[in-house]
Design a protein around this motif. Structure first.
Motif, PDB file in Angstrom:
ATOM      1  N   ASN A 162       8.319 -10.472  -2.324  1.00 11.31           N
ATOM      2  CA  ASN A 162       7.983 -10.449  -0.901  1.00 11.31           C
ATOM      3  C   ASN A 162       8.472  -9.214  -0.152  1.00 11.31           C
ATOM      4  O   ASN A 162       8.157  -9.051   1.029  1.00 11.31           O
ATOM      5  N   GLU A 163       9.232  -8.350  -0.825  1.00  9.14           N
ATOM      6  CA  GLU A 163       9.735  -7.154  -0.151  1.00  9.14           C
ATOM      7  C   GLU A 163       8.867  -5.936  -0.478  1.00  9.14           C
ATOM      8  O   GLU A 163       8.290  -5.858  -1.561  1.00  9.14           O
ATOM      9  N   PRO A 164       8.756  -4.973   0.446  1.00 11.65           N
ATOM     10  CA  PRO A 164       7.965  -3.764   0.187  1.00 11.65           C
ATOM     11  C   PRO A 164       8.483  -3.013  -1.046  1.00 11.65           C
ATOM     12  O   PRO A 164       9.690  -2.952  -1.281  1.00 11.65           O
ATOM     13  N   ALA A 167       6.827   1.852  -5.134  1.00 16.32           N
ATOM     14  CA  ALA A 167       5.848   2.140  -6.182  1.00 16.32           C
ATOM     15  C   ALA A 167       4.471   1.568  -5.860  1.00 16.32           C
ATOM     16  O   ALA A 167       3.479   1.954  -6.484  1.00 16.32           O
ATOM     17  N   LEU A 168       4.412   0.653  -4.895  1.00 22.36           N
ATOM     18  CA  LEU A 168       3.140   0.055  -4.492  1.00 22.36           C
ATOM     19  C   LEU A 168       2.702   0.575  -3.126  1.00 22.36           C
ATOM     20  O   LEU A 168       1.999  -0.110  -2.382  1.00 22.36           O
ATOM     21  N   GLY A 169       3.156   1.757  -2.782  1.00 24.71           N
ATOM     22  CA  GLY A 169       2.763   2.369  -1.520  1.00 24.71           C
ATOM     23  C   GLY A 169       3.352   1.705  -0.296  1.00 24.71           C
ATOM     24  O   GLY A 169       2.794   1.800   0.798  1.00 24.71           O
ATOM     25  N   GLY A 182      -4.830  -4.851  -8.282  1.00 24.27           N
ATOM     26  CA  GLY A 182      -3.494  -4.928  -7.704  1.00 24.27           C
ATOM     27  C   GLY A 182      -2.547  -5.724  -8.581  1.00 24.27           C
ATOM     28  O   GLY A 182      -1.377  -5.360  -8.747  1.00 24.27           O
ATOM     29  N   ALA A 183      -3.046  -6.807  -9.170  1.00 27.25           N
ATOM     30  CA  ALA A 183      -2.218  -7.620 -10.065  1.00 27.25           C
ATOM     31  C   ALA A 183      -1.789  -6.810 -11.290  1.00 27.25           C
ATOM     32  O   ALA A 183      -0.649  -6.907 -11.753  1.00 27.25           O
ATOM     33  N   GLU A 184      -2.702  -5.983 -11.794  1.00 28.34           N
ATOM     34  CA  GLU A 184      -2.353  -5.121 -12.934  1.00 28.34           C
ATOM     35  C   GLU A 184      -1.256  -4.136 -12.543  1.00 28.34           C
ATOM     36  O   GLU A 184      -0.343  -3.863 -13.335  1.00 28.34           O
ATOM     37  N   ALA A 185      -1.340  -3.611 -11.325  1.00 24.48           N
ATOM     38  CA  ALA A 185      -0.319  -2.674 -10.852  1.00 24.48           C
ATOM     39  C   ALA A 185       1.046  -3.360 -10.761  1.00 24.48           C
ATOM     40  O   ALA A 185       2.078  -2.762 -11.096  1.00 24.48           O
ATOM     41  N   VAL A 186       1.057  -4.610 -10.320  1.00 24.63           N
ATOM     42  CA  VAL A 186       2.316  -5.364 -10.228  1.00 24.63           C
ATOM     43  C   VAL A 186       2.904  -5.604 -11.617  1.00 24.63           C
ATOM     44  O   VAL A 186       4.097  -5.405 -11.842  1.00 24.63           O
ATOM     45  N   HIS A 187       2.071  -6.018 -12.554  1.00 24.49           N
ATOM     46  CA  HIS A 187       2.554  -6.259 -13.919  1.00 24.49           C
ATOM     47  C   HIS A 187       3.033  -4.958 -14.571  1.00 24.49           C
ATOM     48  O   HIS A 187       4.028  -4.958 -15.303  1.00 24.49           O
ATOM     49  N   ASP A 188       2.341  -3.857 -14.305  1.00 29.30           N
ATOM     50  CA  ASP A 188       2.773  -2.557 -14.836  1.00 29.30           C
ATOM     51  C   ASP A 188       4.137  -2.169 -14.264  1.00 29.30           C
ATOM     52  O   ASP A 188       5.001  -1.638 -14.980  1.00 29.30           O
TER      53      ASP A 188
END
Length: 199
Positions: A162-164, A167-169, A182-188
């Motif tokens: 839940n925190e900014p 790495a995800l801009g 976006g889910a792939e970016a989170v898992h990466d």
């Protein structure tokens, strides 16, 4: 500090090659430090771990499969998961997941594309649609991976989701879960953190 000098005699006897065979110095104290810490560096499989909240009880042994069971996605094993997603998960899973990841049902509904009016209808039919179920699973999967990252510490996993994240801009991981990309970016990102790459 111990130093070795090599190549001195050869350079002195052959002045033309003096610049090539310059004195080489090996600082044993530096190499001793590096070698003594190599084992420690290799053993750190999870470098990114926040400090547990004050007074928090130690996390029990974490079993990833228990996450889906706790949410009601499966009862026995993961072989049930595809079947359940195809027919639609029980609507109660939606509320359990919102509580589990530490967010509101409104926020979770926005992430999976489930407005409150549609949720009301789903509560009457007792199940989400297959598409809604698949998007809900996307969030549950990311939460499960975050729990693995923090070795079962729910509070830490919730906070991270839940925190900014830089790495995800500057967006939070939960906000990135509204699309497959976006889910792939989170898992990466989780994978990089597991390997000690702080981003």
């Amino acid at each position: 500090m111990v130093r070795f000098r090599t190549g001195w005699r050869y350079a002195k006897g052959h002045q033309g090659a003096t610049s090539f065979f310059a004195t080489a110095e090996l600082d044993i104290s530096i190499w001793s430090f590096i070698l003594s810490h190599m084992g420690t560096l290799k053993s750190q499989s999870r470098i990114y771990r926040p400090q547990a909240p004050t007074g928090a009880a130690p996390a029990a042994t974490f079993a990833p499969s228990e996450v889906y069971k706790r949410l009601g996605l499966i009862k026995a094993d993961r072989s049930e998961l595809v079947r359940v997603l195809r027919i639609g998960v029980p609507v109660a899973v939606f509320g359990k997941l919102a509580t589990e990841i530490g967010t509101s049902q409104a926020t979770l509904g926005k992430v999976i594309g489930l407005p409150s009016s549609t949720l009301t209808r789903r509560r009457q039919s007792k199940r989400l649609s297959p598409d809604e179920s698949d998007r809900l699973y996307r969030v549950a999967s990311a939460y499960r991976s975050a729990l693995q990252l923090f070795e079962g510490e729910r509070t830490a996993a919730q906070r991270w989701l839940n925190e900014p994240a830089k790495a995800l801009g500057g967006s939070s991981p939960i906000d990135y879960l509204d699309t497959e990309a976006g889910a792939e970016a989170v898992h990466d990102l989780i994978l990089r953190l597991e390997h000690g790459v702080i981003t």
